[in-house]
Design a protein around this motif. Structure first.
Motif, PDB file in Angstrom:
ATOM      1  N   ALA A 232       3.400   6.385  -9.871  1.00  0.00           N
ATOM      2  CA  ALA A 232       3.320   6.790  -7.727  1.00  0.00           C
ATOM      3  C   ALA A 232       5.217   7.136  -8.050  1.00  0.00           C
ATOM      4  CB  ALA A 232       2.885   5.475  -7.597  1.00  0.00           C
ATOM      5  N   ALA A 233       5.449   6.247  -8.577  1.00  0.00           N
ATOM      6  CA  ALA A 233       7.229   7.074  -7.728  1.00  0.00           C
ATOM      7  C   ALA A 233       7.538   8.518  -8.792  1.00  0.00           C
ATOM      8  CB  ALA A 233       8.604   6.685  -8.968  1.00  0.00           C
ATOM      9  N   PHE A 234       6.835   9.211  -9.654  1.00  0.00           N
ATOM     10  CA  PHE A 234       7.065  10.584  -9.864  1.00  0.00           C
ATOM     11  C   PHE A 234       6.313  11.162  -8.658  1.00  0.00           C
ATOM     12  CE2 PHE A 234       5.490  14.161 -11.502  1.00  0.00           C
ATOM     13  CZ  PHE A 234       6.606  14.655 -12.262  1.00  0.00           C
ATOM     14  N   ASP A 235       4.996  10.962  -8.524  1.00  0.00           N
ATOM     15  CA  ASP A 235       4.463  11.538  -7.262  1.00  0.00           C
ATOM     16  C   ASP A 235       4.950  11.884  -5.795  1.00  0.00           C
ATOM     17  OD1 ASP A 235       2.794  12.222  -9.332  1.00  0.00           O
ATOM     18  OD2 ASP A 235       0.684  10.314  -8.269  1.00  0.00           O
ATOM     19  N   VAL A 236       6.118  11.318  -6.125  1.00  0.00           N
ATOM     20  CA  VAL A 236       6.754  10.697  -4.622  1.00  0.00           C
ATOM     21  C   VAL A 236       7.751  12.219  -4.864  1.00  0.00           C
ATOM     22  CG1 VAL A 236       8.467   9.692  -3.043  1.00  0.00           C
ATOM     23  CG2 VAL A 236       5.901   8.585  -3.838  1.00  0.00           C
ATOM     24  N   ALA A 237       8.423  11.604  -5.498  1.00  0.00           N
ATOM     25  CA  ALA A 237       9.820  12.692  -6.304  1.00  0.00           C
ATOM     26  C   ALA A 237       9.861  14.048  -6.214  1.00  0.00           C
ATOM     27  CB  ALA A 237      10.448  11.784  -7.262  1.00  0.00           C
ATOM     28  N   ALA A 238       8.515  14.551  -6.572  1.00  0.00           N
ATOM     29  CA  ALA A 238       8.075  15.483  -7.023  1.00  0.00           C
ATOM     30  C   ALA A 238       7.332  15.958  -6.082  1.00  0.00           C
ATOM     31  CB  ALA A 238       6.932  15.589  -8.363  1.00  0.00           C
ATOM     32  N   ARG A 239       7.434  15.390  -4.634  1.00  0.00           N
ATOM     33  CA  ARG A 239       6.526  15.648  -3.214  1.00  0.00           C
ATOM     34  C   ARG A 239       5.325  15.516  -3.470  1.00  0.00           C
ATOM     35  NH1 ARG A 239      10.967  16.304   0.267  1.00  0.00           N
ATOM     36  NH2 ARG A 239      12.540  16.519  -0.523  1.00  0.00           N
ATOM     37  N   ARG A 240       4.109  15.489  -4.430  1.00  0.00           N
ATOM     38  CA  ARG A 240       3.082  15.231  -4.607  1.00  0.00           C
ATOM     39  C   ARG A 240       2.272  14.128  -3.851  1.00  0.00           C
ATOM     40  NH1 ARG A 240       2.970  16.304 -10.624  1.00  0.00           N
ATOM     41  NH2 ARG A 240       3.746  18.273 -10.998  1.00  0.00           N
ATOM     42  N   ALA A 241       3.121  13.131  -3.478  1.00  0.00           N
ATOM     43  CA  ALA A 241       2.436  12.307  -2.248  1.00  0.00           C
ATOM     44  C   ALA A 241       3.508  11.648  -1.688  1.00  0.00           C
ATOM     45  CB  ALA A 241       2.503  10.723  -3.112  1.00  0.00           C
ATOM     46  N   ALA A 242       3.176  11.117  -0.685  1.00  0.00           N
ATOM     47  CA  ALA A 242       4.301  10.820   0.753  1.00  0.00           C
ATOM     48  C   ALA A 242       5.060   9.683   0.860  1.00  0.00           C
ATOM     49  CB  ALA A 242       3.380  10.182   1.861  1.00  0.00           C
ATOM     50  N   ALA A 243       6.499  10.232   0.961  1.00  0.00           N
ATOM     51  CA  ALA A 243       6.907   9.627   0.952  1.00  0.00           C
ATOM     52  C   ALA A 243       6.975   7.825   1.147  1.00  0.00           C
ATOM     53  CB  ALA A 243       8.399  10.365   1.923  1.00  0.00           C
ATOM     54  N   PRO A 244       7.471   6.987   1.207  1.00  0.00           N
ATOM     55  CA  PRO A 244       6.867   5.549   1.713  1.00  0.00           C
ATOM     56  C   PRO A 244       7.856   5.004   2.872  1.00  0.00           C
ATOM     57  CG  PRO A 244       8.779   5.232  -0.417  1.00  0.00           C
ATOM     58  CD  PRO A 244       8.666   6.926  -0.674  1.00  0.00           C
ATOM     59  N   THR A 245       7.341   4.494   3.943  1.00  0.00           N
ATOM     60  CA  THR A 245       8.016   4.511   4.241  1.00  0.00           C
ATOM     61  C   THR A 245       8.134   2.482   4.765  1.00  0.00           C
ATOM     62  OG1 THR A 245       6.069   3.273   6.079  1.00  0.00           O
ATOM     63  CG2 THR A 245       7.051   6.030   6.357  1.00  0.00           C
ATOM     64  N   TRP A 246       7.954   1.570   3.687  1.00  0.00           N
ATOM     65  CA  TRP A 246       8.393   0.187   3.711  1.00  0.00           C
ATOM     66  C   TRP A 246       9.556   0.174   3.716  1.00  0.00           C
ATOM     67  CZ3 TRP A 246       8.919  -3.239  -1.073  1.00  0.00           C
ATOM     68  CH2 TRP A 246       8.925  -4.129  -0.153  1.00  0.00           C
ATOM     69  N   ARG A 247      10.234  -0.542   4.302  1.00  0.00           N
ATOM     70  CA  ARG A 247      11.863  -1.406   4.479  1.00  0.00           C
ATOM     71  C   ARG A 247      12.018  -2.520   3.944  1.00  0.00           C
ATOM     72  NH1 ARG A 247      15.962   2.794   5.102  1.00  0.00           N
ATOM     73  NH2 ARG A 247      15.175   4.640   5.742  1.00  0.00           N
ATOM     74  N   GLY A 248      11.256  -2.840   3.192  1.00  0.00           N
ATOM     75  CA  GLY A 248      11.692  -4.421   2.922  1.00  0.00           C
ATOM     76  C   GLY A 248      10.432  -5.741   4.442  1.00  0.00           C
ATOM     77  N   GLY A 249      10.428  -6.649   4.433  1.00  0.00           N
ATOM     78  CA  GLY A 249       9.952  -7.526   4.985  1.00  0.00           C
ATOM     79  C   GLY A 249       8.365  -7.260   5.174  1.00  0.00           C
ATOM     80  N   PRO A 250       7.852  -7.712   5.626  1.00  0.00           N
ATOM     81  CA  PRO A 250       5.629  -8.343   5.877  1.00  0.00           C
ATOM     82  C   PRO A 250       5.692  -6.705   6.007  1.00  0.00           C
ATOM     83  CG  PRO A 250       7.136  -9.855   6.918  1.00  0.00           C
ATOM     84  CD  PRO A 250       8.308  -9.563   6.597  1.00  0.00           C
ATOM     85  N   LEU A 251       4.465  -6.732   5.326  1.00  0.00           N
ATOM     86  CA  LEU A 251       3.689  -5.065   5.293  1.00  0.00           C
ATOM     87  C   LEU A 251       3.199  -5.312   6.401  1.00  0.00           C
ATOM     88  CD1 LEU A 251       2.792  -5.017   1.491  1.00  0.00           C
ATOM     89  CD2 LEU A 251       4.216  -3.913   2.098  1.00  0.00           C
ATOM     90  N   ASP A 252       3.565  -3.951   7.117  1.00  0.00           N
ATOM     91  CA  ASP A 252       2.725  -3.482   8.019  1.00  0.00           C
ATOM     92  C   ASP A 252       1.014  -3.167   7.456  1.00  0.00           C
ATOM     93  OD1 ASP A 252       1.451  -2.476  10.675  1.00  0.00           O
ATOM     94  OD2 ASP A 252       3.020  -1.050  10.709  1.00  0.00           O
ATOM     95  N   ARG A 253      -0.067  -3.795   8.004  1.00  0.00           N
ATOM     96  CA  ARG A 253      -1.324  -3.853   8.001  1.00  0.00           C
ATOM     97  C   ARG A 253      -1.926  -3.292   8.866  1.00  0.00           C
ATOM     98  NH1 ARG A 253      -2.710  -4.649   3.850  1.00  0.00           N
ATOM     99  NH2 ARG A 253      -2.286  -5.612   2.358  1.00  0.00           N
ATOM    100  N   ARG A 254      -1.183  -2.165  10.120  1.00  0.00           N
ATOM    101  CA  ARG A 254      -1.797  -1.493  11.516  1.00  0.00           C
ATOM    102  C   ARG A 254      -2.676  -0.899  10.430  1.00  0.00           C
ATOM    103  NH1 ARG A 254       2.759  -1.003  15.576  1.00  0.00           N
ATOM    104  NH2 ARG A 254       4.359  -1.461  13.221  1.00  0.00           N
TER     105      ARG A 254
END
Length: 254
Positions: A232-254
């Protein structure tokens, strides 16, 4: 005059590996690089930096159930990864996510959440009941039951005696690079018991367990958290998947 080489790769993102235990982080690192060799060509992969503050410094807090200082230690590693130029991070330690999920200041980088990666794969595979093998902290904790349930999947853990066996082997052997046939047989026995309880897959959610339990010996299909996260990290690094937005803390379930 010395001319510095141009190392910029605008087509790639720089991965930071937030390590907490050495063996699992090393497996994640190797898998990420090997994915590059397979996808991009010999010797090629996106930039990657690994930071590890010794696990021994956090073990007293884990044993005391005090996750706040552990989050502080992990946050310092993320800060150092950001300073090294990383664009995002992954943490190849499932238990560490219990500390990363604590409320607190945003981490210096956004990151992928390992349990979301694993649970997402279980859902895509059509799993309905997944056995969970990890440290005692992970097996007794809320992270995997929550993420699997969010996708309509039931979570099962071994009974108390077997949970203690799984935990002991992780800390006495696997995190120290020790792999034995006796321990492999114990894990296979425990997985067989999970299969008997209706599980249709087993999640190997201590990042060292895949060093011991491979798909060819497991009585159930495996969800290898280490390799799933690295890919999954490779897909992000190769720009095949969206960059993550989570910066720690409780996960946003919206």
């Amino acid at each position: 005059m010395i001319i510095a080489p141009d190392l910029e790769r605008p087509d790639m993102q720089h991965l930071g590996i937030l390590a907490h235990s050495a063996e699992g982080a090393a497996l994640c690192f190797r898998t990420f690089c090997q994915e590059g060799f397979r996808e991009l060509g010999p010797d090629d992969h996106p930039d990657v930096t690994l930071d590890l503050i010794a696990l021994a410094r956090s073990m007293p807090a884990w044993d005391a159930g005090d996750h706040a200082p552990i989050r502080g230690t992990l946050a310092e590693s993320v800060r150092r990864l950001a300073a090294a130029g990383a664009d995002f991070f992954v943490c190849p330690d499932n238990t560490a996510h219990m500390a990363l999920e604590r409320p607190g200041a945003d981490l210096a980088l956004p990151g992928l959440h390992i349990a979301q990666v694993v649970a997402g794969r279980a859902a895509r595979d059509g799993r309905t009941r997944v056995g969970v093998l990890g440290t005692r902290y992970t097996m007794d904790g809320p992270v995997y039951p929550r993420e699997l349930a969010a996708r309509g999947i039931a979570a099962e853990v071994p009974d108390e005696a077997d949970r203690e066996t799984v935990h002991r082997i992780i800390f006495d052997e696997l995190v120290n690079g020790i792999v034995t046939e006796d321990s492999r047989r114990e894990y296979v026995r425990i997985i067989e018991r999970l299969a008997g309880r209706g599980c249709d897959a087993v999640a190997l959610v201590c990042t060292e367990i895949p060093l011991l339990v491979t798909p060819d010996v497991s009585p159930l299909p495996t969800l290898d958290s280490t390799r799933l996260l690295a890919r999954a990290a490779f897909d992000v690094a190769a720009r095949r998947a969206a960059a993550p937005t989570w910066r720690g803390g409780p996960l946003d379930r919206r």
